[in-house]
Structure formats: structure tokens, C-alpha cells
Scaffold this active site. Structure first.
Site, PDB file in Angstrom:
ATOM      1  N   GLY A   1      43.308  51.828  42.368  1.00  0.00           N
ATOM      2  CA  GLY A   1      44.762  51.748  42.371  1.00  0.00           C
ATOM      3  C   GLY A   1      45.219  50.437  41.774  1.00  0.00           C
ATOM      4  O   GLY A   1      44.412  49.641  41.277  1.00  0.00           O
ATOM      5  N   GLY A   2      46.518  50.197  41.813  1.00  0.00           N
ATOM      6  CA  GLY A   2      47.039  48.966  41.236  1.00  0.00           C
ATOM      7  C   GLY A   2      48.364  48.590  41.852  1.00  0.00           C
ATOM      8  O   GLY A   2      49.076  49.438  42.399  1.00  0.00           O
TER       9      GLY A   2
ATOM     10  N   GLY B   1      51.667  45.253  41.571  1.00  0.00           N
ATOM     11  CA  GLY B   1      52.467  44.544  40.589  1.00  0.00           C
ATOM     12  C   GLY B   1      51.706  43.470  39.842  1.00  0.00           C
ATOM     13  O   GLY B   1      52.056  43.138  38.716  1.00  0.00           O
ATOM     14  N   MET B   2      50.669  42.911  40.466  1.00  0.00           N
ATOM     15  CA  MET B   2      49.986  41.791  39.828  1.00  0.00           C
ATOM     16  C   MET B   2      48.495  42.017  39.633  1.00  0.00           C
ATOM     17  O   MET B   2      47.842  41.203  38.997  1.00  0.00           O
ATOM     18  CB  MET B   2      50.185  40.522  40.652  1.00  0.00           C
ATOM     19  N   ALA B   3      47.927  43.105  40.143  1.00  0.00           N
ATOM     20  CA  ALA B   3      46.490  43.289  40.040  1.00  0.00           C
ATOM     21  C   ALA B   3      46.137  44.767  40.067  1.00  0.00           C
ATOM     22  O   ALA B   3      46.921  45.609  40.481  1.00  0.00           O
ATOM     23  CB  ALA B   3      45.773  42.555  41.183  1.00  0.00           C
TER      24      ALA B   3
ATOM     25  N   LYS C   1      39.538  43.277  43.160  1.00  0.00           N
ATOM     26  CA  LYS C   1      40.919  43.179  42.690  1.00  0.00           C
ATOM     27  C   LYS C   1      40.930  42.269  41.467  1.00  0.00           C
ATOM     28  O   LYS C   1      40.519  41.111  41.528  1.00  0.00           O
ATOM     29  CB  LYS C   1      41.814  42.627  43.781  1.00  0.00           C
TER      30      LYS C   1
ATOM     31  N   ASP D   1      54.770  40.692  52.984  1.00  0.00           N
ATOM     32  CA  ASP D   1      54.929  41.946  52.237  1.00  0.00           C
ATOM     33  C   ASP D   1      54.376  43.109  53.054  1.00  0.00           C
ATOM     34  O   ASP D   1      53.635  43.950  52.543  1.00  0.00           O
ATOM     35  CB  ASP D   1      54.224  41.854  50.886  1.00  0.00           C
TER      36      ASP D   1
ATOM     37  N   VAL E   1      42.936  47.340  41.373  1.00  0.00           N
ATOM     38  CA  VAL E   1      41.815  47.362  42.307  1.00  0.00           C
ATOM     39  C   VAL E   1      40.801  48.401  41.842  1.00  0.00           C
ATOM     40  O   VAL E   1      41.160  49.536  41.506  1.00  0.00           O
ATOM     41  CB  VAL E   1      42.281  47.686  43.737  1.00  0.00           C
TER      42      VAL E   1
END
Length: 659
Positions: free
Chosen positions: A17-18, A20-22, A39, A133, A24
Site C-alpha cells: 500500500g501507500g 502521502g509520503m511513502a 516503507k 494522525d 509500503v
């Protein structure tokens, strides 16, 4: 990225998956032989110093946590331009997917999941970490129901300044606390608000605030009231709704004092005695009700001017009264003015003195309270003792945090926080991350593995040597034992590993006993760690007293050490056997040759009867045993080359004897 190996160790297998910044990925750790999650910072961000800094801050934040409901961080590194973090791989789904698949959760299940999330937050808050978050997408549900809080990508120590880094708010707007929405500081109570939204969503299947744009949703967090969960699902106990109400209070002071306090309340929310408790409402804020107070004016002195009455002594008649009154009025006028002037001067002097002393006192107090600013010196790359001394000279203190490092020498400062050049208050503590030398890892247990797999897992170590030995238990080609032992903590780049690999069961090539005497056969067996079994005697086509059969192993068979071999010894030639001696002329080539003479006759196996070096022509005698069914064949070899072959027929020998 699929198939790429990061750091010579982590092989990327598939994308998970992914964010906003990385992105996985699922990966295989070849050093420890386990599946992990890696990640990787997105390519568009890996040149952005702010993103890279935030990315590595995640690893530092979470690495300090150790809790069953927090995803473990194993490693952080850089491979060329690729920045990555290695984490525990949780097999399951996100809480968001779980809610979408199941719909609103039963209250007891929502509480069970919530308790695990709050337990993770309480542990993080105790260690000075604010997640910032919290949302269902960052909460994983394992296959066995275990809950793991992940993605501390914007987590930060609670001494952080604000929730913004690049001028934009961070965090998913549906789970944003009011203070985050207005751009304020995010603290532990912000996490509690976000968790309250998550609990609301678990119980109702929807978030409390929605809108056409992120801004409209953020405004609702600041101003709007949410629909109470019990209005959507009446079966929810009032006590559980109260937990949601208190967590979603607009004013942080009205929320729970801590994650631990909320955890204790949530654990008891389903008790029968609490289910019908009154609806929780936020208390009225006293600060909003404070009235403006009118301060009293410090007044002057009211003087009463004395007047003369008609009964006053000292005069009579209207004229006298006028004259006397005028005189007394003039007399009274002087002293009263003087007194008023003196009083005014006194008050002025008193106020002036008060102001002087007040100002002096204020300056003294401020001198005690105001702490001077100092600039943090650069101590990265220094020995820890020298770094401490330099910080002390600057009026700062040091907090040493040990860290493993493959690049920085032991006892040398890797990194400092705050960084060099920052202006801070005198007496501030500077955190020094000091190298403890290369990271030590546990030697993986490769016993029983195939040699190729074991060597692959140990590829990060300095060197590997492989020895072989026989084993009755371990299959051929598999590891019997290893040095260092499994579980020992070592530095891979400095460690030589020795593997002992199985050659399988030890075997012996069965020697040929044919033609030997019984004593010779027994000695040969003992020499090869074998044993003589039963001995039988019967007539044969072999000379008397020689072994002509062995069982159960023939010559050349692989035999386990200690095996027993039965033999048959000839009791003499059979009646139809004929024993002859043939003369063979040997002519050496070049004056000298290695000569071998082999025969095959009624004995059934090739036999070497002559093997020696011959330097001149000579005749050798070759013994043969013939039978009606078996003629004799003689072959002569010189230096390994067949030079003569002749057949001796049984019939010819019999007819010759008759004549």
C-alpha cells in the site's frame, strides 16, 4: 522496486500500500529469515530535506516504543537515493477496511478494539510521543484480532512547536482535532479527540462530520455539534456514548486528562451499573462568564470648611458679624490652602517612591524569571566527553542516548537535538545520540537448512567457511552445526561464520574378498571397519581354502561402518573343473614395460594374476580353472594397452589330456 534488495538484506517481494509520503512493500529479510514490511519514501519526496527529515523522525519516534499494540520498527537505512524503514509485517487489514466490511461494530467489539488503541497511545504519550494522525487507516487488525497502531509518519515529541511543517496542516481532516484545525499545537489530547472520532465511527459506521471540502469539515470540528451515537444506534449504552462525548469536546480542557484516564473509563463503560448514567455535557467555562470588574478610584480628601453659627461667641450685630466673618474667612482661607498643597505634595512623593520601589522590584523579579538565550554549539562528530564539556561551557546540559552505528566510531556523537546554531534558553537539555559501534544482531539459526539457503542468510557476515562431515541424523547437504552459536549477538561485518555440512551417513566401498584365504578376508574386513559374519564351506570352481562368494554386499557396494559380511570358502574344485597353467610370452616394448595379465574363467570374475615391471622378454605362467560351461580368456596389457588376447577352451584341454 519488486525484486530489488535494499541494504544487501531486504528483498522487495510485493507492494502492500501507500500513503502521502511513502510506499509500503512486503519484503524478505535474508539475514534473519523473516517477512517484514519496508516503507520507502516516494521518489518525488526523497530530495526534499523536510520530507526526509520527517521520514527519519518517524523511525526515531517509534523505535523508542515497545508495546504489543504498536508496530515494531526493526531498522532504518538508506540505499543510494532510497530512504527506507523496516517494520513488523502485520498480516490482516486496516480498521477502515474492517469497518467498511462489517459495518457498525457491536459495542463490546468496539470497546475491545478501542482499549488496545488507547493502550498504545498511553504508552506513546508516556514516552513523550504524540501520534497526531490517529485514524482507522493507521490501525491494523491482525488475523487473530490483535490491534496494532502504525504510521507514526507525522508523530513528534510533545516538545514540538506546532503541527505544521510546510505551511499546511497534516492529518486526515475527518479525524482532525479543533486545535489542529485552527493551526494550533497538537498534544496528547489531540490524539484523544482523533480516537474519539475513530470510536464514533466504529459504533455508528460513519464519521461525525462530513462536508464538500476539507475546509468545511475542519470548520465543523470547530463549530458544529455531532449527532449523538445513540440517536443513530439506540442500543449503544449511554455510558459508552459519554466516552465519545467527552473525547470529542471542543475544548481540550474538557476532554480526559490523559489516555490512561480515558482507557480506565472505556474499560468500565459496559458495566451494568453504568449503562444508564446521565448524559455527559461539557461544563460551562468559567472564563467565559467572568464579568468586567470596576476598580475603585483612589480619592482625595474632602475638606469641610467650618462656618459660624448665630450662636457663636465673639460678636454681635449685623455689621460686626460681617466684619468678623470676613476676617475669620480670610484667616481660615490661608491655613486650608497650605494644608491642601502639603497633602498633595505628600501624596505625589509617596506615589513616586512607590513607583520607584515597584520598578526596582519588578526588574529584580524579571531578572530571576527571564532566562537568557544561548546558541547551541555543534558537537556532532565529537567524543561524548568533549561534547558534554562544550555544552556545559555554553550553559547547556546533555542527555546521552546510545545508538548503534556502522559508520560512526564508538563514543562519538552521531546527532544532536536541538541542532547546532539553534537559539535556546540557557540550561536547556541537548539530546546527544552517541554511537555504541556497529549494530549487533542475533546469529540466525541455520541448523538443518540446505547449505545454499544458510549461506544466503549469512551473506551479510564478514566471511563463511564450510566443512563437511558424516552424519546419521542430518540429510546430505544440510547444516549440522554453526559457529558462532544461534542467538549470539555479533557485528555481522566483523564476524566469520563456520558451517559444518552433512555428507550423509558414512559409507565404505565394499572390498572384494574373492580369492583371499579366510584369514586374509577377515583382516581385510577389519581394516575397513567391517565384521566377518558366518563362514560356509562348499566345493566350487575356486582353489580350496579361498573365498569365492560374499553376502549381502558385493565388491564396490556402499556399506555402513560395522556391517557384517558372510563368506563362502571353497572346499575344493568341483568334479567337472579342470585346472591348467598356460605359458604366455611377454615382449616389453622399448626395453621396459608395466605388464598386467588378467584372466576370466570358471571362477566368473576378472582376476589379475600378474602385475609387475618387465625389462626383457620372458614367459609367465598363468593359472586357469576351466569348466564345461566356461572357457578361459587371457589378456595381456603393457603400460595400460591391450597387446595380446588368447582363449583357452575347455574342450581342447580335455581332448589333449585324452591323447
Amino acid at each position: 522496486m519488486i525484486g530489488k534488495v535494499l541494504g544487501g538484506r531486504y528483498e522487495i517481494l510485493s507492494r502492500l500500500g501507500g500513503g502521502g509520503m511513502a510506499v509500503v512493500y512486503r519484503a524478505k529479510d535474508h539475514l534473519l529469515g523473516r517477512v517484514v514490511a519496508v516503507k520507502v519514501l516516494r521518489e518525488q519526496d526523497d530530495q526534499d530535506d523536510d520530507f526526509v527529515s520527517r521520514f527519519h523522525r518517524e523511525a526515531r519516534a517509534v523505535a523508542s516504543l515497545s508495546h504489543p499494540n504498536v508496530v515494531n520498527i526493526y531498522d532504518v537505512g538508506q540505499d543510494g537515493d532510497i530512504h527506507y524503514i523496516v517494520m513488523e509485517c502485520v498480516h490482516g487489514e486496516t480498521l477502515k477496511e474492517y469497518i467498511q466490511r462489517r459495518g457498525p461494530l457491536p459495542p463490546d467489539e468496539a470497546v475491545a478494539i478501542g482499549v488496545q488503541i488507547l493502550s498504545a497511545l498511553a504508552h506513546a504519550h508516556e514516552n513523550g510521543i504524540v501520534h497526531r494522525d490517529i485514524k482507522p487507516q493507521n490501525i491494523l487488525i491482525g488475523k487473530h484480532g490483535e490491534v496494532k497502531v502504525t504510521d507514526f509518519g507525522i508523530a513528534r515529541a510533545k516538545t514540538a512547536n506546532t503541527i505544521t511543517h510546510t505551511g499546511s496542516m497534516i492529518g486526515s481532516v475527518h479525524y482532525l482535532s479543533p486545535e489542529q484545525a485552527r493551526g494550533g499545537v497538537a498534544d496528547e489530547k489531540s490524539d484523544l479527540y482523533s480516537f474519539g472520532v475513530v470510536l464514533y465511527e466504529m459504533l455508528t459506521g460513519q464519521v461525525p462530520f462530513t462536508g464538500d471540502s476539507p475546509i468545511s469539515v475542519a470548520l465543523k470540528h470547530l463549530q458544529a455539534e455531532f449527532v449523538p451515537p445513540r440517536r443513530l444506534r439506540p442500543e449503544i449504552p449511554q455510558s459508552l456514548e459519554n466516552v465519545v462525548r467527552r473525547a470529542l469536546a471542543k475544548n481540550p480542557r474538557h476532554r480526559y486528562a490523559s489516555a490512561e484516564a480515558m482507557l480506565e473509563d472505556l474499560k468500565t463503560a459496559l458495566l451494568p451499573e453504568r449503562q444508564n448514567e446521565p448524559v455527559w455535557e461539557p461544563p460551562i467555562d468559567e472564563e467565559d462568564l467572568e464579568e468586567t470588574k470596576v476598580l475603585p478610584i483612589v480619592g482625595g480628601v474632602v475638606e469641610a470648611v467650618p462656618t459660624r453659627s448665630d450662636d457663636a461667641p465673639g460678636g454681635s450685630g449685623e455689621g460686626a458679624d460681617e466684619a468678623d466673618g470676613a476676617a475669620r474667612a480670610e484667616a481660615a482661607k490661608g491655613p486650608n490652602r497650605h494644608q491642601r498643597v502639603m497633602r498633595a505634595l505628600g501624596w505625589t512623593l509617596a506615589i513616586f517612591i512607590g513607583l520607584v520601589f515597584g520598578l526596582l522590584g519588578f526588574n529584580y523579579a524579571m531578572g530571576l524569571l527571564i532566562v537568557p538565550d544561548v546558541t547551541v554549539p555543534r558537537v556532532e562528530g565529537m567524543h561524548v566527553n568533549l561534547a558534554k564539556k562544550k555544552l556545559e561551557e555554553a550553559g547547556l546540559s546533555a542527555d546521552v542516548v546510545p545508538r548503534s552505528s556502522n559508520e560512526v566510531e564508538r563514543d562519538v556523537v552521531i546527532r544532536q537535538e536541538p541542532s547546532a546554531g539553534m537559539v535556546v534558553k540557557k540550561g536547556r537539555t541537548v539530546t546527544l545520540y552517541v554511537s555504541q559501534g556497529p549494530e549487533k544482531v542475533e546469529i540466525p539459526d541455520v541448523r538443518g537448512m540446505p547449505r545454499s539457503q544458510a549461506e544466503q542468510l549469512l551473506s551479510a557476515f564478514l566471511s563463511r567457511t564450510v566443512d563437511e562431515e558424516y552424519s546419521d541424523e542430518v540429510p546430505p547437504g544440510h547444516v549440522i552445526r554453526q559457529e558462532p552459536a544461534p542467538g549470539d549477538r555479533v557485528v555481522p561485518q566483523e564476524t566469520r561464520v563456520r558451517l559444518v555440512v552433512s555428507k550423509g551417513r558414512e559409507t565404505i566401498a565394499m572390498p572384494s574378498l574373492a580369492g583371499l584365504t579366510l584369514a586374509e578376508a577377515e583382516a581385510t574386513l577389519q581394516k575397513h571397519n567391517l565384521k566377518l559374519g558366518s563362514v560356509r564351506e562348499e566345493r566350487s570352481y575356486w582353489p580350496k581354502g579361498t573365498v569365492f562368494r560374499q553376502y549381502p554386499y558385493n565388491a564396490g557396494d556402499n556399506v555402513q561402518p560395522g556391517a557384517s559380511v558372510d563368506v563362502w570358502v571353497s572346499g575344493g574344485l568341483k568334479d567337472d573343473a579342470v585346472e591348467v597353467v598356460e605359458e604366455v610370452l611377454v615382449l616389453p616394448e622399448g626395453g621396459k614395460a608395466d605388464v598386467t595379465v588378467q584372466v576370466q574363467d570358471a571362477r566368473g570374475v576378472p582376476l589379475t594374476v600378474v602385475s609387475r615391471t618387465v625389462s626383457r622378454p620372458e614367459t609367465v605362467e598363468v593359472p586357469l580353472i576351466l569348466a564345461p560351461h566356461a572357457d578361459g580368456v587371457i589378456q595381456v596389457y603393457q603400460n595400460g594397452r591391450l597387446v595380446n588376447r588368447q582363449t583357452v577352451r575347455y574342450r581342447d584341454v580335455i581332448e589333449s589330456d585324452k591323447t
